[in-house]
Design a protein around this motif. Structure first.
Motif, PDB file in Angstrom:
ATOM      1  N   GLY A  73       0.840  -1.181   0.058  1.00 60.58           N
ATOM      2  CA  GLY A  73       0.032   0.054   0.082  1.00 60.58           C
ATOM      3  C   GLY A  73       0.788   1.174  -0.200  1.00 60.58           C
ATOM      4  O   GLY A  73       0.159   2.209   0.561  1.00 60.58           O
ATOM      5  N   ILE A  74       1.831   1.374  -0.561  1.00 58.96           N
ATOM      6  CA  ILE A  74       2.714   2.303  -0.654  1.00 58.96           C
ATOM      7  C   ILE A  74       2.751   2.980  -1.936  1.00 58.96           C
ATOM      8  O   ILE A  74       2.826   2.418  -3.132  1.00 58.96           O
ATOM      9  N   PRO A  75       2.479   4.309  -1.941  1.00 59.65           N
ATOM     10  CA  PRO A  75       1.880   5.149  -3.247  1.00 59.65           C
ATOM     11  C   PRO A  75       3.211   5.465  -4.028  1.00 59.65           C
ATOM     12  O   PRO A  75       4.517   5.264  -3.313  1.00 59.65           O
ATOM     13  N   GLY A  76       3.292   5.551  -5.229  1.00 57.67           N
ATOM     14  CA  GLY A  76       4.081   6.143  -6.336  1.00 57.67           C
ATOM     15  C   GLY A  76       4.181   5.490  -7.493  1.00 57.67           C
ATOM     16  O   GLY A  76       3.392   4.703  -8.004  1.00 57.67           O
ATOM     17  N   SER A  77       4.847   6.389  -8.479  1.00 54.82           N
ATOM     18  CA  SER A  77       4.651   5.879  -9.943  1.00 54.82           C
ATOM     19  C   SER A  77       6.221   5.624 -10.447  1.00 54.82           C
ATOM     20  O   SER A  77       7.175   6.052  -9.788  1.00 54.82           O
ATOM     21  N   TYR A  78       6.201   5.107 -11.428  1.00 50.84           N
ATOM     22  CA  TYR A  78       7.491   4.757 -12.489  1.00 50.84           C
ATOM     23  C   TYR A  78       7.995   6.232 -12.614  1.00 50.84           C
ATOM     24  O   TYR A  78       9.300   6.352 -12.183  1.00 50.84           O
ATOM     25  N   ASN A  79       7.355   7.203 -13.035  1.00 52.18           N
ATOM     26  CA  ASN A  79       7.932   8.403 -13.399  1.00 52.18           C
ATOM     27  C   ASN A  79       8.488   9.225 -12.078  1.00 52.18           C
ATOM     28  O   ASN A  79       9.467   9.789 -12.127  1.00 52.18           O
ATOM     29  N   GLY A  80       7.628   8.985 -11.151  1.00 52.66           N
ATOM     30  CA  GLY A  80       8.205   9.931  -9.871  1.00 52.66           C
ATOM     31  C   GLY A  80       9.610   8.988  -9.337  1.00 52.66           C
ATOM     32  O   GLY A  80      10.570   9.791  -8.931  1.00 52.66           O
ATOM     33  N   ILE A  81       9.537   7.756  -9.269  1.00 54.14           N
ATOM     34  CA  ILE A  81      10.838   7.210  -8.790  1.00 54.14           C
ATOM     35  C   ILE A  81      11.838   7.557  -9.880  1.00 54.14           C
ATOM     36  O   ILE A  81      12.923   7.803  -9.495  1.00 54.14           O
ATOM     37  N   TYR A  82      11.706   7.249 -10.846  1.00 55.27           N
ATOM     38  CA  TYR A  82      12.915   7.398 -11.867  1.00 55.27           C
ATOM     39  C   TYR A  82      13.275   8.761 -12.133  1.00 55.27           C
ATOM     40  O   TYR A  82      14.328   8.842 -11.943  1.00 55.27           O
ATOM     41  N   ASN A  84      13.393  10.868  -9.457  1.00 56.24           N
ATOM     42  CA  ASN A  84      14.236  11.208  -8.095  1.00 56.24           C
ATOM     43  C   ASN A  84      15.515  10.270  -8.330  1.00 56.24           C
ATOM     44  O   ASN A  84      16.644  10.865  -7.813  1.00 56.24           O
ATOM     45  N   VAL A  85      15.600   8.984  -8.797  1.00 61.57           N
ATOM     46  CA  VAL A  85      16.776   8.178  -8.842  1.00 61.57           C
ATOM     47  C   VAL A  85      17.668   8.998  -9.816  1.00 61.57           C
ATOM     48  O   VAL A  85      19.103   8.890  -9.388  1.00 61.57           O
ATOM     49  N   ILE A  86      17.385   9.562 -10.731  1.00 60.32           N
ATOM     50  CA  ILE A  86      18.222  10.062 -11.747  1.00 60.32           C
ATOM     51  C   ILE A  86      18.747  11.430 -11.259  1.00 60.32           C
ATOM     52  O   ILE A  86      20.395  11.679 -11.050  1.00 60.32           O
ATOM     53  N   ARG A  87      18.176  12.103 -10.353  1.00 59.38           N
ATOM     54  CA  ARG A  87      18.541  13.359  -9.480  1.00 59.38           C
ATOM     55  C   ARG A  87      19.584  12.931  -8.567  1.00 59.38           C
ATOM     56  O   ARG A  87      20.757  13.582  -8.391  1.00 59.38           O
ATOM     57  N   GLU A  88      19.199  11.868  -7.789  1.00 60.34           N
ATOM     58  CA  GLU A  88      20.091  11.460  -6.620  1.00 60.34           C
ATOM     59  C   GLU A  88      21.159  10.648  -6.845  1.00 60.34           C
ATOM     60  O   GLU A  88      22.293  10.911  -6.347  1.00 60.34           O
ATOM     61  N   SER A  89      21.070   9.744  -8.005  1.00 62.90           N
ATOM     62  CA  SER A  89      22.294   8.905  -8.001  1.00 62.90           C
ATOM     63  C   SER A  89      22.740   8.599  -9.539  1.00 62.90           C
ATOM     64  O   SER A  89      23.423   8.059  -9.819  1.00 62.90           O
ATOM     65  N   GLY A 111      22.967   4.512  -2.175  1.00 59.70           N
ATOM     66  CA  GLY A 111      22.371   3.747  -3.165  1.00 59.70           C
ATOM     67  C   GLY A 111      21.289   4.689  -4.058  1.00 59.70           C
ATOM     68  O   GLY A 111      21.757   6.075  -4.072  1.00 59.70           O
ATOM     69  N   LEU A 112      20.644   4.282  -4.874  1.00 60.41           N
ATOM     70  CA  LEU A 112      19.806   4.664  -5.920  1.00 60.41           C
ATOM     71  C   LEU A 112      18.732   6.208  -5.455  1.00 60.41           C
ATOM     72  O   LEU A 112      19.105   7.076  -6.108  1.00 60.41           O
ATOM     73  N   LEU A 113      18.506   5.864  -4.312  1.00 61.68           N
ATOM     74  CA  LEU A 113      17.696   7.013  -3.828  1.00 61.68           C
ATOM     75  C   LEU A 113      18.340   7.864  -2.480  1.00 61.68           C
ATOM     76  O   LEU A 113      17.788   8.623  -1.985  1.00 61.68           O
ATOM     77  N   GLN A 114      19.697   7.714  -2.326  1.00 64.61           N
ATOM     78  CA  GLN A 114      20.323   8.253  -1.337  1.00 64.61           C
ATOM     79  C   GLN A 114      19.753   8.107   0.099  1.00 64.61           C
ATOM     80  O   GLN A 114      19.419   9.203   0.422  1.00 64.61           O
ATOM     81  N   VAL A 115      19.604   7.100   0.659  1.00 65.79           N
ATOM     82  CA  VAL A 115      18.906   7.070   2.071  1.00 65.79           C
ATOM     83  C   VAL A 115      20.112   6.854   2.909  1.00 65.79           C
ATOM     84  O   VAL A 115      20.947   6.097   2.945  1.00 65.79           O
ATOM     85  N   SER A 152       3.840  10.836  -1.101  1.00 70.53           N
ATOM     86  CA  SER A 152       4.244   9.742  -2.112  1.00 70.53           C
ATOM     87  C   SER A 152       5.684  10.476  -2.935  1.00 70.53           C
ATOM     88  O   SER A 152       6.025  11.717  -2.746  1.00 70.53           O
ATOM     89  N   ILE A 153       6.466   9.552  -3.144  1.00 66.17           N
ATOM     90  CA  ILE A 153       7.595   9.935  -3.942  1.00 66.17           C
ATOM     91  C   ILE A 153       7.276  10.809  -5.234  1.00 66.17           C
ATOM     92  O   ILE A 153       8.113  11.618  -5.414  1.00 66.17           O
ATOM     93  N   ASP A 154       5.948  10.792  -5.544  1.00 67.32           N
ATOM     94  CA  ASP A 154       5.767  11.581  -6.633  1.00 67.32           C
ATOM     95  C   ASP A 154       5.766  13.121  -6.374  1.00 67.32           C
ATOM     96  O   ASP A 154       5.593  13.912  -7.205  1.00 67.32           O
ATOM     97  N   ASN A 155       5.536  13.265  -4.954  1.00 66.73           N
ATOM     98  CA  ASN A 155       5.484  14.792  -4.420  1.00 66.73           C
ATOM     99  C   ASN A 155       6.950  15.266  -4.148  1.00 66.73           C
ATOM    100  O   ASN A 155       7.111  16.417  -3.787  1.00 66.73           O
ATOM    101  N   VAL A 156       8.095  14.438  -4.383  1.00 66.57           N
ATOM    102  CA  VAL A 156       9.361  14.994  -4.102  1.00 66.57           C
ATOM    103  C   VAL A 156      10.175  15.432  -5.392  1.00 66.57           C
ATOM    104  O   VAL A 156      10.252  14.690  -6.379  1.00 66.57           O
ATOM    105  N   PHE A 157      10.475  16.697  -5.556  1.00 62.95           N
ATOM    106  CA  PHE A 157      11.077  17.123  -6.553  1.00 62.95           C
ATOM    107  C   PHE A 157      12.505  17.795  -6.287  1.00 62.95           C
ATOM    108  O   PHE A 157      12.986  18.561  -7.011  1.00 62.95           O
ATOM    109  N   SER A 158      13.085  17.524  -5.075  1.00 67.58           N
ATOM    110  CA  SER A 158      14.400  17.813  -4.720  1.00 67.58           C
ATOM    111  C   SER A 158      14.938  16.837  -3.588  1.00 67.58           C
ATOM    112  O   SER A 158      14.339  16.156  -3.156  1.00 67.58           O
ATOM    113  N   ALA A 159      16.143  17.340  -3.076  1.00 66.83           N
ATOM    114  CA  ALA A 159      16.502  16.247  -1.922  1.00 66.83           C
ATOM    115  C   ALA A 159      15.568  16.393  -0.793  1.00 66.83           C
ATOM    116  O   ALA A 159      14.757  17.428  -0.652  1.00 66.83           O
ATOM    117  N   TYR A 160      15.539  15.173  -0.217  1.00 70.96           N
ATOM    118  CA  TYR A 160      14.443  15.010   0.747  1.00 70.96           C
ATOM    119  C   TYR A 160      15.115  14.409   2.049  1.00 70.96           C
ATOM    120  O   TYR A 160      16.014  13.847   2.201  1.00 70.96           O
TER     121      TYR A 160
END
Length: 160
Positions: A73-82, A84-89, A111-115, A152-160
């Protein structure tokens, strides 16, 4: 009823109770031993892109993460993840930030999303690896965190 007969029944009942307690105690003591031998023989299943039939690349990691996210039940889309991954790593699952304030505090983003490790552990999703560099585990934990913090990861547009 004569007193002697009553005494005998009480003694017998006491003996039966004692045996039941001893038997139950022995069974309780044996359970961890039985469980340990069974548990040690089993290997926990960890979800990977390959185990879900996806390629072992960025596209597969995102798709596998979306599958796990849907199950939890974790929200998110392919585009939102992609995005953020490209920006972070830049899509590098072994990326590590050794220069920011987290790194200076001894807990670099990975990692990919810099956690960072504390966030990864707090938002880890069951069934994924406990390795923060594992692509599916990293994406899924980061999306779980983003969902809790931003909806959602879809709402993230910068470092988080």
């Amino acid at each position: 009823m004569p007193a002697a007969a009553q005494h005998r029944r009480t003694r017998t009942a006491r003996l039966a109770r004692k045996l039941a307690v001893i038997g139950t105690g022995a069974a309780v003591l044996a359970l961890p031993v039985i469980g340990a031998s069974t548990a040690s023989a089993a290997t926990p299943t960890v979800t990977t892109a390959s185990s879900l039939g996806y390629a072992n690349n960025l596209d597969g990691w995102i798709r596998a993460s979306l599958t796990v996210m849907a199950q939890h039940g974790i929200p998110g889309s392919y585009n939102g993840i992609y995005r953020n991954v490209i920006r972070e790593s830049s899509g590098n699952p072994n990326a590590i930030n050794l220069w920011d304030s987290n790194a200076a505090a001894g807990i670099p983003s990975k990692g990919l999303l810099q956690v960072i490790d504390p966030t990864f552990r707090a938002y880890h999703v069951a069934g994924t690896s406990w390795d923060s560099y594992d692509p599916v585990a990293n994406i899924t934990a980061a999306c779980n965190y983003a969902a809790a913090r931003y909806g959602s990861i879809d709402n993230v547009f910068s470092a988080y």
